[in-house]
Design a protein around this motif. Sequence first.
Motif, PDB file in Angstrom:
ATOM      1  N   GLU A  21      28.346   7.294  50.139  1.00 15.17           N
ATOM      2  CA  GLU A  21      27.776   6.173  49.385  1.00 15.17           C
ATOM      3  C   GLU A  21      28.779   5.035  49.279  1.00 15.17           C
ATOM      4  OE1 GLU A  21      25.960   4.942  45.012  1.00 15.17           O
ATOM      5  OE2 GLU A  21      26.029   7.065  45.582  1.00 15.17           O
ATOM      6  N   ARG A 120      18.820   7.774  47.872  1.00 10.34           N
ATOM      7  CA  ARG A 120      18.515   8.977  48.656  1.00 10.34           C
ATOM      8  C   ARG A 120      17.964   8.624  50.031  1.00 10.34           C
ATOM      9  NH1 ARG A 120      17.530  14.441  47.822  1.00 10.34           N
ATOM     10  NH2 ARG A 120      15.946  15.350  49.191  1.00 10.34           N
ATOM     11  N   THR A 136      21.400  13.939  46.456  1.00 10.86           N
ATOM     12  CA  THR A 136      21.198  12.690  45.733  1.00 10.86           C
ATOM     13  C   THR A 136      19.857  12.721  45.015  1.00 10.86           C
ATOM     14  OG1 THR A 136      22.425  11.524  47.474  1.00 10.86           O
ATOM     15  CG2 THR A 136      21.149  10.177  45.933  1.00 10.86           C
TER      16      THR A 136
END
Length: 286
Positions: A21, A120, A136
């Motif tokens: 991320e 996600r 996620t």
Amino acid sequence: MNSIVLDMLAKHGKTASTHPELAFREVAQEILLSALAQTDFFNRAAFYGGTCLRIFYGLDRFSEDLDFGITSDDPSFSLADYLPAIDKMFSALGIQMTASIHHKTATTNVESASADGPARDILIELFPENADVAKTVFNQKIRIKFEVAVAYVPGASYEYKTLLLPFYSRVRCFNQESLFAGKLAAVLARNWKYRTKGRDFYDFAFYVARGAKVNFEYLTNQLVHDGYLEAGAKLDMPTLKTLLEERIRRLDVESAKQDASAFAVDLTPLSYWSTEYFLDVVDALK
């Protein structure tokens, strides 16, 4: 997903595999900059702050937001005018991110916005073999926040830096002396309600270690604007060092370290932090 995005992620190497991320956020920041560069945005504003320092000047820590300042008195400036270009750029690259303005209940000198997307969906598409990504949560968002200081403070100098990906882009930035002046103003005048912004002190040491010079005209004007100095005040290096020493002696070093540790690539430098360490940094300021 567009191959350009994958090429940009590849530059992040280990970070892309261990902190997917975070790697995507840094790519998304550069995409947003490129989108703005396709408009007249950098004729009217310039990039500054920690993310600017990381992308273009080699700062060795992560940074969350993109900060800009207008470069002349410009009452007609509106950040909302540039959101369509940002949406268009993310869409062209196959990324589900949408930009929107943050409407504030109080009037401030800053316009804020963000580009948001489903964490996600984005991360699974980019990192299908990463088991952690699959964990996620469904409603989690990735948010890239960007702000423009719309109260013009004179005295800064600028230079253009280049991004080659996702598309060739020229980004107008505060030059290093002006960036350093802005950071010194933050060290002296920024107040967080509950804790110290240790990132300011991390960046301060970064600048001094690299022998950065200070744009005193911009620093003085910024401190007057912030209410730290009175209009007409004069600032020179001995006075600046005295003010910094006074600030360092009031610094909650442990609180600063706690804040900075969330953004440091290498925690080793934080082990040196103490009042004496920062006083030595002030002494090294040229």
